[in-house]
Motif scaffolding. Structure first.
Motif, PDB file in Angstrom:
ATOM      1  N   LEU A 116      27.108 -23.928  15.843  1.00  0.00           N
ATOM      2  CA  LEU A 116      28.710 -23.931  15.651  1.00  0.00           C
ATOM      3  C   LEU A 116      29.287 -25.040  14.590  1.00  0.00           C
ATOM      4  N   GLU A 117      27.992 -26.485  14.555  1.00  0.00           N
ATOM      5  CA  GLU A 117      28.395 -26.857  13.386  1.00  0.00           C
ATOM      6  C   GLU A 117      27.945 -26.806  12.314  1.00  0.00           C
ATOM      7  N   GLN A 118      26.883 -26.139  12.264  1.00  0.00           N
ATOM      8  CA  GLN A 118      26.373 -26.163  10.931  1.00  0.00           C
ATOM      9  C   GLN A 118      27.095 -24.640  10.130  1.00  0.00           C
ATOM     10  N   LYS A 119      27.536 -24.098  11.115  1.00  0.00           N
ATOM     11  CA  LYS A 119      28.695 -22.773   9.937  1.00  0.00           C
ATOM     12  C   LYS A 119      29.533 -24.215   9.459  1.00  0.00           C
ATOM     13  N   LYS A 120      30.125 -24.943  10.049  1.00  0.00           N
ATOM     14  CA  LYS A 120      31.565 -25.430   9.685  1.00  0.00           C
ATOM     15  C   LYS A 120      30.819 -26.727   8.677  1.00  0.00           C
ATOM     16  N   ASN A 121      30.082 -26.220   8.681  1.00  0.00           N
ATOM     17  CA  ASN A 121      29.388 -27.294   7.424  1.00  0.00           C
ATOM     18  C   ASN A 121      29.282 -26.604   6.024  1.00  0.00           C
ATOM     19  N   GLY A 122      28.633 -25.472   6.723  1.00  0.00           N
ATOM     20  CA  GLY A 122      28.593 -23.973   4.970  1.00  0.00           C
ATOM     21  C   GLY A 122      27.333 -24.144   4.982  1.00  0.00           C
ATOM     22  N   ARG A 123      26.981 -24.811   6.351  1.00  0.00           N
ATOM     23  CA  ARG A 123      24.843 -24.097   6.117  1.00  0.00           C
ATOM     24  C   ARG A 123      24.548 -23.073   7.501  1.00  0.00           C
ATOM     25  N   ILE A 124      25.956 -23.074   7.923  1.00  0.00           N
ATOM     26  CA  ILE A 124      25.690 -20.663   8.424  1.00  0.00           C
ATOM     27  C   ILE A 124      26.913 -20.599   7.912  1.00  0.00           C
ATOM     28  N   ARG A 125      26.208 -19.521   7.098  1.00  0.00           N
ATOM     29  CA  ARG A 125      28.028 -18.478   6.771  1.00  0.00           C
ATOM     30  C   ARG A 125      28.552 -17.918   7.272  1.00  0.00           C
ATOM     31  N   HIS A 126      27.460 -17.232   8.040  1.00  0.00           N
ATOM     32  CA  HIS A 126      28.137 -15.607   9.563  1.00  0.00           C
ATOM     33  C   HIS A 126      27.125 -16.438  10.859  1.00  0.00           C
ATOM     34  N   LEU A 127      27.842 -16.165  11.772  1.00  0.00           N
ATOM     35  CA  LEU A 127      27.317 -16.095  12.501  1.00  0.00           C
ATOM     36  C   LEU A 127      26.458 -15.349  13.738  1.00  0.00           C
ATOM     37  N   GLY A 128      25.772 -15.510  14.229  1.00  0.00           N
ATOM     38  CA  GLY A 128      25.885 -13.826  15.447  1.00  0.00           C
ATOM     39  C   GLY A 128      25.490 -14.311  15.821  1.00  0.00           C
ATOM     40  N   PHE A 129      24.107 -12.682  17.206  1.00  0.00           N
ATOM     41  CA  PHE A 129      23.171 -12.778  18.143  1.00  0.00           C
ATOM     42  C   PHE A 129      22.738 -11.670  18.572  1.00  0.00           C
ATOM     43  N   SER A 130      21.862 -11.719  17.798  1.00  0.00           N
ATOM     44  CA  SER A 130      20.492 -10.221  18.871  1.00  0.00           C
ATOM     45  C   SER A 130      20.159  -9.689  20.235  1.00  0.00           C
ATOM     46  N   THR A 131      19.538  -9.736  20.623  1.00  0.00           N
ATOM     47  CA  THR A 131      20.040  -9.927  22.012  1.00  0.00           C
ATOM     48  C   THR A 131      19.310  -8.057  22.796  1.00  0.00           C
ATOM     49  N   HIS A 132      17.846  -8.533  23.325  1.00  0.00           N
ATOM     50  CA  HIS A 132      17.537  -7.421  24.341  1.00  0.00           C
ATOM     51  C   HIS A 132      17.716  -7.072  25.552  1.00  0.00           C
ATOM     52  N   GLY A 133      19.004  -8.205  25.754  1.00  0.00           N
ATOM     53  CA  GLY A 133      19.501  -8.834  27.476  1.00  0.00           C
ATOM     54  C   GLY A 133      20.057  -7.422  27.635  1.00  0.00           C
ATOM     55  N   SER A 134      20.590  -7.056  29.485  1.00  0.00           N
ATOM     56  CA  SER A 134      21.270  -6.024  29.579  1.00  0.00           C
ATOM     57  C   SER A 134      22.919  -6.285  28.960  1.00  0.00           C
ATOM     58  N   LEU A 135      24.289  -5.571  29.797  1.00  0.00           N
ATOM     59  CA  LEU A 135      25.167  -5.045  28.995  1.00  0.00           C
ATOM     60  C   LEU A 135      25.754  -6.681  29.929  1.00  0.00           C
ATOM     61  N   ALA A 136      25.657  -6.616  31.201  1.00  0.00           N
ATOM     62  CA  ALA A 136      26.654  -8.512  31.752  1.00  0.00           C
ATOM     63  C   ALA A 136      26.149  -9.246  30.618  1.00  0.00           C
ATOM     64  N   THR A 137      24.550  -9.535  30.812  1.00  0.00           N
ATOM     65  CA  THR A 137      24.338 -10.977  29.580  1.00  0.00           C
ATOM     66  C   THR A 137      24.915 -10.262  28.926  1.00  0.00           C
TER      67      THR A 137
END
Length: 374
Positions: free
Chosen positions: A139-160
């Motif tokens: 999140l700090e890298q996003k604030k500093n502009g080194r990450i423009r958009h942050l997300g996640f990939s997952t193979h986890g369960s719905l609860a996770t």
């Protein structure tokens, strides 16, 4: 090329996944740079502007290869995505070192898109642990502009997934899941899409043809689909299924050669969602294919990095599934097996299972495969 709007960006609906780039002499860790540069050029010439890599792809060489290939183009002409490799818990404490190295490998000063890689039951605590500080650092890298958009990939369960979305509520901008017509019900992909959309996020798609499984169907299923659309290929069925799912913004495909790339570009020249009859027929095929004991492998190859016997586990799972998909009528044979590389070489250490995003009981599968080899 179709495009979808993401905030103020115009993204190609089809992205080039860099987990299955062309290689030299069948060696997954030796990328063919000449062919990779050709793939990137054709992709860009035909409107693809999104390129997805990761720390572990091609044994750590994918980021280097795509960085070299994209270096030839203006930085503002493409969107580059990479991921923090939290699928390996040992990496959590090395977040700064890894992120800096990724920028260096890719030869960029920022990532347009960056993901928590494969959030699932065995690593979510690490991702969210304030002492390890992975989420805080990204999140700090996003604030500093080194990450423009942050997300996640997952193979986890719905609860996770829900737990992670709640923990970082308002901080995540997209979610990448395994989505294809076979997993629509088998791996709750339908419910995962609904969950992501309920948080107001767009859906990124990985494994649209399930590691190639959906382009090599048993002949009886291929014939059924050909009766409805004689001119369509199996990849077209897979991608047009995704064009039918509301909320899908980005579809990533690991295209290993020019023919695959050109065929997929043609499919994405204009939208053609499935009609009701086509959708029903495709899902009926899925129902009959997905017997209860099918191994849900996607060929990600995380397991091979952990195997002390250097077994080609995804290849072995594919052989195992051939019998399952045939309804139990096929004879189990392994004529190609080399000495010491067949399932009988598995020592049951379960190292592979510790990193398998599909939660496959690989050691049990190997034992069953061994017991039934002819």
């Amino acid at each position: 090329m179709q495009y979808h709007c993401f905030q103020d960006l115009k993204l190609s609906a089809l992205g080039l996944g860099c987990m299955r780039l062309p290689v030299l002499e069948g060696n997954y860790g030796r990328i063919d740079m000449e062919k990779t540069k050709e793939l990137v050029k054709v992709a860009k010439d035909h409107g693809i502007n999104y390129f997805d890599t990761a720390w572990g792809y091609h044994e750590g060489t994918s980021e280097i290869a795509i960085g070299q290939a994209l270096k030839e183009y203006p930085r503002e002409s493409f969107y580059l995505a990479s991921k923090f490799p939290g699928f390996n818990l040992e990496n959590m404490a090395k977040k700064e070192e890894i992120f800096e190295k990724q920028l260096s490998k890719c030869q960029v000063e920022y990532f347009d898109f960056y993901l928590f890689h494969n959030v699932w039951e065995k690593n979510i605590d690490g991702f969210l642990d304030p002492e390890l500080g992975v989420a805080e650092y990204l999140l700090e890298q996003k604030k500093n502009g080194r990450i423009r958009h942050l997300g996640f990939s997952t193979h986890g369960s719905l609860a996770t997934m829900k737990r992670f979305l709640d923990a970082l509520d308002g901080q995540l901008e997209f979610c990448q899941i395994q989505l294809n017509w076979l997993d629509w019900e088998l791996q709750d992909a339908k419910k995962k899409v609904e969950l992501i959309r309920s948080y107001g996020l767009p859906v990124w798609v990985m494994e649209p043809v399930r590691g190639g499984r959906l382009v090599q169907l048993p002949e009886k299923y291929t014939r059924e689909l050909k009766k409805l659309q004689p001119e369509w290929t199996l990849p077209q069925w897979a991608f047009r299924f995704l064009q039918s799912i509301e909320g899908v913004t980005m579809t990533l495909s690991g295209m290993s050669d020019l023919q695959q790339l050109q065929d997929n570009i043609a499919t994405y020249a204009s939208p053609r969602p499935l009609n009701d009859q086509e959708m029903a027929a495709l899902l009926a095929v899925a129902d009959r294919m997905t017997v209860s004991n099918t191994m849900a492998c996607t060929g990600c190859r995380y397991c091979t990095e952990k195997c002390p016997q250097t077994l080609d586990i995804p290849w072995l799972v594919e052989r195992y599934n051939e019998r399952l998909f045939s309804g139990g009528k096929a004879v189990w044979t392994l004529p190609e097996r080399a000495e010491g590389k067949d399932p009988a070489s598995c020592i049951g250490c379960q190292n592979c299972e510790s990193v398998c995003p599909q939660n496959i009981h690989i050691s049990d599968m190997m034992a069953d495969f061994t017991a039934n080899l002819e």
